[in-house]
Motif scaffolding. Structure first.
Motif, PDB file in Angstrom:
ATOM      1  N   ALA A  56     -63.486  85.347   2.983  1.00  0.00           N
ATOM      2  CA  ALA A  56     -62.951  85.285   4.347  1.00  0.00           C
ATOM      3  C   ALA A  56     -61.583  84.597   4.356  1.00  0.00           C
ATOM      4  N   ARG A  57     -61.444  83.544   3.549  1.00  0.00           N
ATOM      5  CA  ARG A  57     -60.174  82.821   3.492  1.00  0.00           C
ATOM      6  C   ARG A  57     -59.075  83.738   2.939  1.00  0.00           C
ATOM      7  N   ARG A  58     -59.401  84.477   1.900  1.00  0.00           N
ATOM      8  CA  ARG A  58     -58.420  85.401   1.319  1.00  0.00           C
ATOM      9  C   ARG A  58     -58.059  86.504   2.304  1.00  0.00           C
ATOM     10  N   HIS A  59     -59.062  86.985   3.020  1.00  0.00           N
ATOM     11  CA  HIS A  59     -58.809  88.024   4.024  1.00  0.00           C
ATOM     12  C   HIS A  59     -57.881  87.477   5.119  1.00  0.00           C
ATOM     13  N   ALA A  60     -58.138  86.234   5.525  1.00  0.00           N
ATOM     14  CA  ALA A  60     -57.334  85.629   6.591  1.00  0.00           C
ATOM     15  C   ALA A  60     -55.867  85.484   6.165  1.00  0.00           C
ATOM     16  N   LEU A  61     -55.656  85.206   4.867  1.00  0.00           N
ATOM     17  CA  LEU A  61     -54.282  85.096   4.365  1.00  0.00           C
ATOM     18  C   LEU A  61     -53.623  86.467   4.254  1.00  0.00           C
ATOM     19  N   ALA A  62     -54.400  87.475   3.869  1.00  0.00           N
ATOM     20  CA  ALA A  62     -53.827  88.783   3.540  1.00  0.00           C
ATOM     21  C   ALA A  62     -53.716  89.717   4.738  1.00  0.00           C
ATOM     22  N   VAL A  63     -54.642  89.601   5.675  1.00  0.00           N
ATOM     23  CA  VAL A  63     -54.693  90.564   6.787  1.00  0.00           C
ATOM     24  C   VAL A  63     -54.409  89.844   8.098  1.00  0.00           C
ATOM     25  N   PRO A  64     -53.215  90.084   8.676  1.00  0.00           N
ATOM     26  CA  PRO A  64     -52.845  89.360   9.898  1.00  0.00           C
ATOM     27  C   PRO A  64     -53.779  89.653  11.072  1.00  0.00           C
ATOM     28  N   SER A  65     -53.972  88.640  11.897  1.00  0.00           N
ATOM     29  CA  SER A  65     -54.615  88.824  13.200  1.00  0.00           C
ATOM     30  C   SER A  65     -53.540  89.351  14.144  1.00  0.00           C
ATOM     31  N   ARG A  66     -53.847  90.417  14.867  1.00  0.00           N
ATOM     32  CA  ARG A  66     -52.845  91.060  15.725  1.00  0.00           C
ATOM     33  C   ARG A  66     -53.120  90.863  17.205  1.00  0.00           C
ATOM     34  N   SER A  67     -54.055  89.980  17.538  1.00  0.00           N
ATOM     35  CA  SER A  67     -54.388  89.786  18.945  1.00  0.00           C
ATOM     36  C   SER A  67     -54.677  88.319  19.226  1.00  0.00           C
ATOM     37  N   GLY A  68     -54.379  87.904  20.431  1.00  0.00           N
ATOM     38  CA  GLY A  68     -54.757  86.564  20.869  1.00  0.00           C
ATOM     39  C   GLY A  68     -56.244  86.478  21.163  1.00  0.00           C
ATOM     40  N   ASP A  69     -56.871  87.628  21.241  1.00  0.00           N
ATOM     41  CA  ASP A  69     -58.317  87.675  21.439  1.00  0.00           C
ATOM     42  C   ASP A  69     -58.973  87.716  20.070  1.00  0.00           C
ATOM     43  N   LEU A  70     -59.524  86.584  19.659  1.00  0.00           N
ATOM     44  CA  LEU A  70     -60.079  86.432  18.314  1.00  0.00           C
ATOM     45  C   LEU A  70     -61.214  87.422  18.057  1.00  0.00           C
ATOM     46  N   ASN A  71     -61.855  87.886  19.121  1.00  0.00           N
ATOM     47  CA  ASN A  71     -62.947  88.850  18.959  1.00  0.00           C
ATOM     48  C   ASN A  71     -62.449  90.159  18.356  1.00  0.00           C
ATOM     49  N   ALA A  72     -61.137  90.380  18.382  1.00  0.00           N
ATOM     50  CA  ALA A  72     -60.578  91.631  17.859  1.00  0.00           C
ATOM     51  C   ALA A  72     -60.282  91.542  16.368  1.00  0.00           C
ATOM     52  N   TYR A  73     -60.478  90.381  15.754  1.00  0.00           N
ATOM     53  CA  TYR A  73     -60.091  90.213  14.349  1.00  0.00           C
ATOM     54  C   TYR A  73     -61.205  90.649  13.376  1.00  0.00           C
ATOM     55  N   GLY A  74     -60.792  91.270  12.281  1.00  0.00           N
ATOM     56  CA  GLY A  74     -61.718  91.466  11.165  1.00  0.00           C
ATOM     57  C   GLY A  74     -62.334  92.837  11.056  1.00  0.00           C
TER      58      GLY A  74
END
Lengths: 106, 270
Positions: free
Chosen positions: A61-79
């Motif tokens: 998860a940590r590696r994913h968080a570094l590699a794949v940007p979050s594109r929304s202020g709504d955290l429910n949209a991440y991942g």
């Protein structure tokens, strides 16, 4: 670019840079951001987490968080892509063996 | 005039017991889905309590364009639930479209002030109502400030015509982290601008105070709260608790403590 835009661009670049900053205060923001994004993945993928175990999941998860940007202020949209084939299963662990007792990815 | 942040482990118990609270606060983003059980459940809470919609993701201070979808979702919630309060944070979260999903501090410059004032105006226009903006906790300060954080918060509210959600725990945490006087911080914000107060717990770690929302409100923060209500008069006050969520009774005790302090402050002021 305005001074504010430049400050924000540089801050976010440092936040997700490959190397963690030395300054403990900047480091705190990086740790918070990675923990928040990892937490969102853990909330979305409880079954994957149980399958692979907390330690493996946490690092993936940590590696994913570094590699794949979050594109929304709504955290429910991440991942959305986290559990796809070849992502969580092969997330740069190289020679690390697949966790035992789990099925092969499709 | 106190409320609690509504958290998932307490949903059933709150509906069953209907504790005496003046309002419930929820995170707006958790109800952005177009339908589903979360919205239906929120309707049931709304029948029993006034709501406060507290946003964490609008990124008011970012120089990225305002997220119009986010704003539309929020406007839809406001229309549907007619909340008592609508609030966001005086912070930023994204740059170049990449979100930290965190409440990052702004530089306290004239440029940043003008930027957030315009953005707050845009949000209030889209929602058709006044919002409150909250002062955030921070662990670093950017160089080149033209004013103090408290001046920045007060001016942002005054110029945009919004009100301040005064988080006294964040004032306390920042005072410690940046070597600022917490009482002077409070006294900088005109009483009439304060529309809501937050209290929460924090913890000390690595020489900093960390705003964890994971503990009881400490005595020092209650003292700061007493000072705030003495200055401002009673305001809707929220007990925030987001990590290591305790039993509902602990939250209700904290809310009762806030009520008691506000009552005594009002008596002293009378």
């Amino acid at each position: 670019m305005s001074a504010l835009a430049a400050l924000q661009r540089d801050f976010v670049a440092r936040l997700f840079a490959a190397d963690a900053p030395q300054d403990p205060r900047a480091r705190l923001y990086r740790d918070n951001a990675l923990a928040t994004l990892s937490g969102a993945l853990a909330a979305t993928y409880p079954v994957v987490r149980r399958l692979v175990g907390d330690a493996f999941f946490g690092e993936a998860a940590r590696r994913h968080a570094l590699a794949v940007p979050s594109r929304s202020g709504d955290l429910n949209a991440y991942g959305g892509t986290f559990a796809g084939p070849g992502v969580v299963w092969n997330c740069g662990f190289g020679t690390s063996p697949r966790p035992t007792g789990t099925a092969s990815p499709p | 005039m106190s409320g609690i942040g509504l958290r998932a482990p307490h949903h059933g118990e709150v509906l069953r017991r209907r504790p005496a609270l003046d309002f419930l606060e929820v995170h707006s983003e958790n109800f952005f889905a177009a339908g589903g059980p979360a919205l239906a459940e929120l309707e049931r809470f709304r029948e029993a309590y006034p709501l406060s919609l507290h946003g964490v993701g609008l990124s008011l201070g970012s120089t990225d364009p305002l997220d119009e979808t986010h704003l539309r979702n929020l406007a839809g919630l406001v229309r549907r639930f007619d909340p008592l309060l609508v609030s966001e944070h005086l912070s930023w979260s994204s740059a170049g479209g990449r979100h930290a999903n965190d409440l990052l501090p702004l530089p306290y410059t004239r440029e940043a002030l003008a930027h957030v004032v315009a953005r707050i105006g845009r949000v209030q226009e889209a929602l058709g109502r006044e919002i409150l903006v909250e002062n955030v906790s921070s662990y670093l300060a950017f160089p080149g400030a033209d004013m103090t954080e408290a001046q920045f918060v007060a001016e942002a509210a005054r110029r945009s015509g919004c009100r301040v959600l005064l988080d006294v725990n964040n004032v306390y945490v920042n005072a410690a982290n940046h070597g600022v006087d917490a009482n002077a911080w409070l006294d900088t914000v005109p009483a009439a601008l304060v529309g809501e107060i937050h209290v929460a717990g924090h913890e000390a770690r690595g020489g900093l105070l960390i705003d964890t929302h994971g503990a009881r409100v400490c005595d020092d923060v209650w003292a700061l709260y007493a000072r705030a209500v003495e200055r401002c008069g009673p305001r809707p006050t929220l007990v925030e608790w987001d990590t290591d969520i305790p039993s509902l009774d602990v939250l209700l005790e904290e809310a009762a403590t806030a009520d008691g302090i506000a009552r005594r402050a009002a008596e002293r002021a009378a």
